[in-house]
Scaffold this active site. Structure first.
Site, mmCIF file in Angstrom:
data_model
loop_
_atom_site.group_PDB
_atom_site.id
_atom_site.type_symbol
_atom_site.label_atom_id
_atom_site.label_comp_id
_atom_site.label_asym_id
_atom_site.label_seq_id
_atom_site.Cartn_x
_atom_site.Cartn_y
_atom_site.Cartn_z
ATOM 1 N N ARG A 32 80.479 -70.292 -38.999
ATOM 2 C CA ARG A 32 81.113 -71.609 -38.936
ATOM 3 C C ARG A 32 81.570 -71.864 -37.510
ATOM 4 N NH1 ARG A 32 85.776 -71.796 -42.386
ATOM 5 N NH2 ARG A 32 85.899 -69.611 -41.835
ATOM 6 N N PHE B 252 104.730 -57.230 -24.563
ATOM 7 C CA PHE B 252 103.769 -57.329 -25.657
ATOM 8 C C PHE B 252 103.311 -58.783 -25.851
ATOM 9 C CE2 PHE B 252 103.306 -58.233 -30.242
ATOM 10 C CZ PHE B 252 102.181 -57.471 -30.510
ATOM 11 N N ARG C 291 86.054 -69.811 -25.417
ATOM 12 C CA ARG C 291 85.310 -68.723 -24.756
ATOM 13 C C ARG C 291 84.113 -68.256 -25.587
ATOM 14 N NH1 ARG C 291 88.388 -63.350 -25.251
ATOM 15 N NH2 ARG C 291 87.517 -63.726 -27.310
ATOM 16 N N TYR D 194 93.747 -75.558 -38.805
ATOM 17 C CA TYR D 194 93.027 -74.293 -38.961
ATOM 18 C C TYR D 194 93.619 -73.220 -38.033
ATOM 19 C CZ TYR D 194 89.551 -70.675 -38.978
ATOM 20 O OH TYR D 194 88.960 -69.438 -39.071
HETATM 21 C C1 IN0 Z 1 97.838 -61.091 -32.027
HETATM 22 C C2 IN0 Z 1 98.062 -61.631 -30.642
HETATM 23 C C3 IN0 Z 1 99.505 -61.714 -30.213
HETATM 24 C C4 IN0 Z 1 100.075 -60.725 -29.441
HETATM 25 C C5 IN0 Z 1 101.399 -60.865 -28.999
HETATM 26 C C6 IN0 Z 1 102.158 -61.948 -29.336
HETATM 27 C C7 IN0 Z 1 101.612 -62.973 -30.115
HETATM 28 C C8 IN0 Z 1 102.377 -64.086 -30.476
HETATM 29 C C9 IN0 Z 1 101.843 -65.081 -31.235
HETATM 30 C C10 IN0 Z 1 100.543 -64.971 -31.704
HETATM 31 C C11 IN0 Z 1 99.774 -63.879 -31.371
HETATM 32 C C12 IN0 Z 1 100.269 -62.866 -30.576
HETATM 33 O O1 IN0 Z 1 97.342 -60.941 -29.653
HETATM 34 C C13 IN0 Z 1 96.026 -60.498 -29.911
HETATM 35 C C14 IN0 Z 1 95.392 -60.019 -28.615
HETATM 36 C C15 IN0 Z 1 94.074 -59.311 -28.869
HETATM 37 O O2 IN0 Z 1 93.808 -58.841 -29.933
HETATM 38 N N1 IN0 Z 1 93.225 -59.249 -27.861
HETATM 39 C C16 IN0 Z 1 91.907 -58.658 -27.960
HETATM 40 C C17 IN0 Z 1 91.103 -59.192 -26.838
HETATM 41 C C18 IN0 Z 1 90.179 -60.257 -27.256
HETATM 42 O O3 IN0 Z 1 89.496 -60.741 -26.366
HETATM 43 O O4 IN0 Z 1 90.096 -60.590 -28.441
HETATM 44 C C19 IN0 Z 1 91.902 -57.171 -27.749
HETATM 45 O O5 IN0 Z 1 90.861 -56.562 -28.050
HETATM 46 O O6 IN0 Z 1 92.891 -56.593 -27.318
HETATM 47 C C20 IN0 Z 1 95.193 -61.537 -30.626
HETATM 48 O O7 IN0 Z 1 94.240 -62.052 -30.055
HETATM 49 N N2 IN0 Z 1 95.510 -61.849 -31.930
HETATM 50 C C21 IN0 Z 1 96.567 -61.250 -32.630
HETATM 51 C C22 IN0 Z 1 96.363 -60.800 -33.942
HETATM 52 C C23 IN0 Z 1 97.368 -60.151 -34.632
HETATM 53 C C24 IN0 Z 1 98.583 -59.939 -34.008
HETATM 54 CL CL1 IN0 Z 1 99.813 -59.079 -34.835
HETATM 55 C C25 IN0 Z 1 98.829 -60.396 -32.707
HETATM 56 C C26 IN0 Z 1 94.593 -62.735 -32.687
HETATM 57 C C27 IN0 Z 1 94.991 -64.236 -32.794
HETATM 58 C C28 IN0 Z 1 93.994 -64.891 -33.737
HETATM 59 C C29 IN0 Z 1 94.883 -64.932 -31.447
HETATM 60 C C30 IN0 Z 1 96.394 -64.416 -33.327
#
Ligand code: IN0
Length: 404
Positions: free
Chosen positions: A225, A285, A212, A168
């Site tokens: 879920r 980043f 968390r 998942y």
């Molecule tokens: C992310 C990721 C992310 C950033 C950089 C490199 C990555 C490499 C592999 C996978 C994911 C990567 O970062 C964000 C961070 C984020 O959104 N933080 C929240 C804070 C929070 O507490 O949720 C914020 O408000 O800033 C991330 O969590 N995800 C994400 C989604 C799309 C992209 Cl393009 C990059 C979500 C997830 C599910 C962890 C992949």
């Protein structure tokens, strides 16, 4: 605690907090004029404050691709999360989402608040998507297709085993890592990272979020879920929600520690992925969310508060991570410091104590053997109201003065 209280307690955070505030004010003023890009960047800032900040470090072409990738995934997520959509409607939408991003007039109304706006005005996102280069479009389409299919598979399936949990997390986060690696490669700035390392980057972040957010998810109405795998929690309780009751605190914390120990197995892959990056902006980043993740795991470990409220890194520490992450030395320093904090919290009576210690020591060893360990540190434990705070405040005031 208010901002002033936070600063009195941690004056060393002030400089970074002021810098972060100025950076976030600056990006609010830099919203592009074209309506579709204006909408996309405004939306990004609404749904994710710190992500909107770190994305700014990227050059314009890659930044646009990552912004649209992020919004497409958020939209897919909004469909997956909306409990009011019956499965027989939801599944085909998830499976065909990768076609809809090419259709300027497609939209599907669902979600709430900012997410509802994102869904209702999705045509702006498609319009922006269609302006991206072909290799960026292909990467986003491919990941959207695979993620939509994976989400559809899990609509009618619970996360039972640790294998299910990894599968998942692969669909909803590991694939994000694969997609970002493709986008970085398409920009010409990076080699293509191995899929297994890209996957671990996503799994480490997603597993941290799942740990968390236990209380928020379990208390959600209508019931959402849950993603804690039965294979883990059934060792500690007969129902996952029993862990939130005070009388089950000991078992709850043991279960939490088991979950954290599971997440820690991805940390070394993340270090390896980050080590291979060449472009400074891409490196920052990627590195900032990973440091936030290990920091959050260290805070959550052995902490019953996860079952009582929200356990998050304080705003000032987040600001310092954003401000002070510039090189692999900084990453090794942060991973070393947060894993040391976690190690100091291991209780020998915990059923997984020796596995946890083993995993933490492996992370520490990776940091040390790199030869790049920066021990400047975040000094998370102590409050340091010292004379150098005065210097920090003076430097911060100078920045405010120049920004006027
Ligand atoms: C992310 C990721 C992310 C950033 C950089 C490199 C990555 C490499 C592999 C996978 C994911 C990567 O970062 C964000 C961070 C984020 O959104 N933080 C929240 C804070 C929070 O507490 O949720 C914020 O408000 O800033 C991330 O969590 N995800 C994400 C989604 C799309 C992209 Cl393009 C990059 C979500 C997830 C599910 C962890 C992949």
């Amino acid at each position: 605690m208010g901002l002033l209280g936070a600063i009195v307690e941690h004056p060393e955070d002030l400089y970074a907090l002021v810098k972060l505030k100025m950076a976030s004010d600056r990006i609010k003023k830099q919203i592009p004029a074209e309506p579709h890009w204006g909408f996309s960047y405004t939306m990004l800032q609404k749904v994710s404050r710190s992500f909107a900040l770190v994305i700014q470090q990227l050059g314009p072409e890659l930044r646009n691709a990552v912004c649209i990738f992020y919004l497409v995934l958020r939209a897919l997520d909004t469909v997956e999360d909306d409990t009011s959509i019956p499965s027989d409607i939801k599944v085909p939408i998830l499976e065909s989402f990768h076609h809809h991003i090419y259709e300027r007039d497609w939209h599907f109304s669902c979600g709430a608040k900012d997410y509802k706006v994102l869904m209702d005005k999705f045509h702006y996102v498609s319009t922006a998507f269609l302006e991206l280069g072909a290799s960026y479009q292909e990467a986003i389409e491919d990941i959207t297709k695979r993620m939509g299919a994976g989400m559809a598979k899990f609509i009618c399936k619970e996360v039972e085993t640790i294998n299910d949990y990894d599968e998942y997390c692969h669909y909803v986060a590991g694939l994000v890592g694969l997609g970002l690696s493709k986008l970085f490669h398409a920009s010409g700035l990076e080699e293509l990272a191995p899929d297994s390392l890209s996957n671990s980057m996503g799994l480490f972040l997603q597993k941290t979020n799942i740990i968390r957010d236990y209380l928020e998810d379990i208390n959600e109405i209508p019931k959402s879920r849950m993603f804690w795998p039965r294979e883990i929690w059934s060792k500690y309780a007969s129902k996952l929600e029993d862990l939130k009751y005070e009388e089950n605190s000991t078992k709850a914390v043991q279960c939490l520690n088991d979950m954290v120990t599971n997440a820690l197995m991805h940390a070394e892959d993340c270090l390896q992925y980050l080590f291979a990056l060449k472009d400074l902006a891409i490196f920052q980043f990627c590195a900032i969310p990973q440091i936030m993740a290990i920091g959050t795991l260290a805070l959550c470990y052995n902490n019953v508060e996860v079952f009582r409220g929200v356990v998050k890194m304080r705003r000032g520490l987040t600001a310092r991570v954003i401000d002070q992450t510039r090189s692999m030395s900084d990453v090794y320093g942060a991973f070393f410091e947060f894993s040391s904090l976690l190690k100091s919290k291991i209780d020998d009576n915990d059923p997984n104590a020796s596995l946890t210690r083993h995993r933490v020591e492996a992370i520490q060893k990776a940091c040390i053997s790199s030869g790049l360990l920066n021990k400047r540190g975040y000094h998370m434990y102590e409050s340091r109201l010292q004379y150098n705070s005065v210097l920090v405040i003076m430097v911060a005031c100078k920045d405010i003065f120049y920004s006027i």
